[in-house]
Write an enzyme that holds these catalytic residues in place. Structure first.
Site, mmCIF file in Angstrom:
data_model
loop_
_atom_site.group_PDB
_atom_site.id
_atom_site.type_symbol
_atom_site.label_atom_id
_atom_site.label_comp_id
_atom_site.label_asym_id
_atom_site.label_seq_id
_atom_site.Cartn_x
_atom_site.Cartn_y
_atom_site.Cartn_z
ATOM 1 N N ASP A 99 0.682 -1.359 -0.042
ATOM 2 C CA ASP A 99 0.040 0.047 -0.040
ATOM 3 C C ASP A 99 0.776 1.149 -0.093
ATOM 4 O O ASP A 99 0.241 2.164 0.421
ATOM 5 C CB ASP A 99 -0.975 0.018 1.176
ATOM 6 N N GLU A 121 -0.464 -9.194 -1.283
ATOM 7 C CA GLU A 121 -1.043 -8.724 -0.012
ATOM 8 C C GLU A 121 -2.308 -7.740 -0.472
ATOM 9 O O GLU A 121 -2.527 -6.651 0.156
ATOM 10 C CB GLU A 121 -0.033 -7.919 0.605
ATOM 11 N N GLU A 135 -2.205 4.933 3.308
ATOM 12 C CA GLU A 135 -2.113 3.767 2.796
ATOM 13 C C GLU A 135 -3.624 2.932 2.376
ATOM 14 O O GLU A 135 -3.561 2.206 1.388
ATOM 15 C CB GLU A 135 -1.509 2.960 3.746
ATOM 16 N N HIS A 216 5.657 4.323 13.511
ATOM 17 C CA HIS A 216 6.200 5.170 12.416
ATOM 18 C C HIS A 216 4.923 5.746 11.667
ATOM 19 O O HIS A 216 5.206 6.448 10.834
ATOM 20 C CB HIS A 216 7.207 4.513 11.509
ATOM 21 N N ARG A 218 2.069 7.772 10.032
ATOM 22 C CA ARG A 218 1.866 8.980 9.848
ATOM 23 C C ARG A 218 0.545 9.663 10.790
ATOM 24 O O ARG A 218 0.494 10.689 11.132
ATOM 25 C CB ARG A 218 1.590 9.406 8.243
ATOM 26 N N HIS A 248 12.435 5.066 13.808
ATOM 27 C CA HIS A 248 12.325 5.471 12.450
ATOM 28 C C HIS A 248 12.939 6.778 12.292
ATOM 29 O O HIS A 248 13.447 7.487 13.228
ATOM 30 C CB HIS A 248 10.960 5.626 12.172
#
Length: 374
Positions: A99, A121, A135, A216, A218, A248
């Site tokens: 994604d 996936e 995503e 990590h 967003r 990260h």
């Protein structure tokens, strides 16, 4: 070359590389295919670590990583850069995974050229276009375009069918991340030095239970990340625990964690781990706290419970199976759920022994079979 299908596999981030290298290996070993690899460099150093350990030399490298790059700038560069490569390669199939912006733009660039797309996936859905962001929309776009949908579970396959994807194009293959974990575990058994970089932390935290942490996403930047840091700080106050946190590279993560957790005796803020060392961390950990998707799949394969620090997950199979639990980003809840597992052996055992629903380590072979016959 006559009669061989040319497969162009496109990826750009560390998680994509981990999940696609077993497929690249399988394609390279199969005489029915000419395997080509294009990387975008969306994650530069972390991507290169996986390429090295998996012995993959890309045929094309866009090297697009820029400091503080906006999503629209990244997407524009990806779309035009990948388009030029597709025009030169003229593949029979483009393969993407998951994604990311790289996967989404590769699907669009292939669609513009009427090149069929295989989505590894496929079918993960949270039902909320802002969690995870961006995503969820990326994978929905890919799902609209793809001609072959390699769903990791029946839950993912059912999600695609509900979106009116042709059922004949949807196949349950398992998740290639389990193939990758089996491969790297065997590799470390052959060459223990590949993962001996955590030995100093094992000595430092001898006698303590290890809690592994990754964060990590967003959508957690800002208040969510601060709350996660507060929860880790509170858990680190226990004398029986130590937290190992590969931080990260994104400054939205790093600045918060360094400010709130730096200097704590029971917290090791370390650089991002290469794949062998991350597999070693999973093996060492009693429990994983994460907002990552991949950890929700990997940790249960080693019998490690996962607390998911997000409001939603596109991997409900783990929650349903009992290997993972959604806890959000409220510090009180993260601490309470972690301590329940740490202090209640029955609760811990129920999660640690639950069946991992994400695969048996033979996913890449199934996908190769589909590419050969589709």
């Amino acid at each position: 070359m006559s009669g061989r299908k040319r497969i162009l596999t496109v990826f750009g981030t560390r998680p994509e590389a981990i999940k696609l290298f077993p497929l690249v290996h399988a394609l390279e070993a199969d005489p029915r295919f000419e395997s080509r690899v294009c990387v975008s460099g969306q994650h530069r150093s972390m991507l290169d670590q996986v390429l090295e350990i998996a012995s993959i030399a890309p045929d094309h490298d866009l090297d697009l990583m820029r400091p503080d790059q906006s999503l629209d700038a990244l997407t524009a560069e990806l779309l035009t850069g990948l388009g030029k490569i597709f025009d030169a390669e003229r593949p029979d199939w483009v393969v993407v995974q998951g994604d990311t912006a790289t996967a989404m733009t590769a699907a669009i660039a292939a669609y513009y050229r009427k090149i069929p797309v295989a989505h590894v996936e496929a079918g993960l859905r949270s039902g909320n276009i802002h969690h995870p962001w961006p995503e969820e929309v990326n994978r929905k776009i890919i799902g609209t375009i793809a001609a072959l949908h390699c769903a990791p579970t029946e839950t993912s396959a059912a999600a695609l069918r509900r979106e009116n994807v042709d059922p004949a194009a949807v196949h349950v293959t398992g998740n290639t991340v389990i193939d990758a974990l089996h491969w790297i575990t065997a590799k470390i058994a052959e060459r223990p030095e590949l993962a001996d970089g955590l030995a100093h932390l094992e000595r430092r935290f001898a006698g303590k239970r290890i809690v592994g942490v990754t964060s990590h996403r967003r959508e957690n930047f800002g208040e969510g990340m601060a709350a996660i840091a507060d929860a880790i700080r509170r858990l680190a106050g226990r004398n029986d625990l130590a937290m190992i946190f590969p931080v990260h590279l994104n400054p939205n993560v790093r600045a918060v964690m360094n400010e709130r957790l730096g200097g704590l005796d029971n917290v090791a803020l370390i650089e991002p781990l290469d794949y062998p060392h991350f597999a070693r961390l999973l093996d060492l950990a009693t429990l994983m706290l994460t907002d990552s998707g991949g950890v929700q799949e990997e940790a249960p394969a080693l019998g490690k419970p996962v607390l998911v620090m997000r409001e939603t997950t596109e991997r409900p199979e783990g929650v349903e199976a009992g290997t993972a639990k959604l806890v959000g980003t409220d510090a009180d809840r993260i601490v309470a759920e972690a301590e329940r597992l740490l202090d209640d052996p029955a609760a811990y055992a129920a999660m640690a022994r639950a069946h991992n629903p994400f695969g048996d380590g033979r996913s890449a072979a199934r996908i190769v079979g589909l590419l050969a016959t589709t």
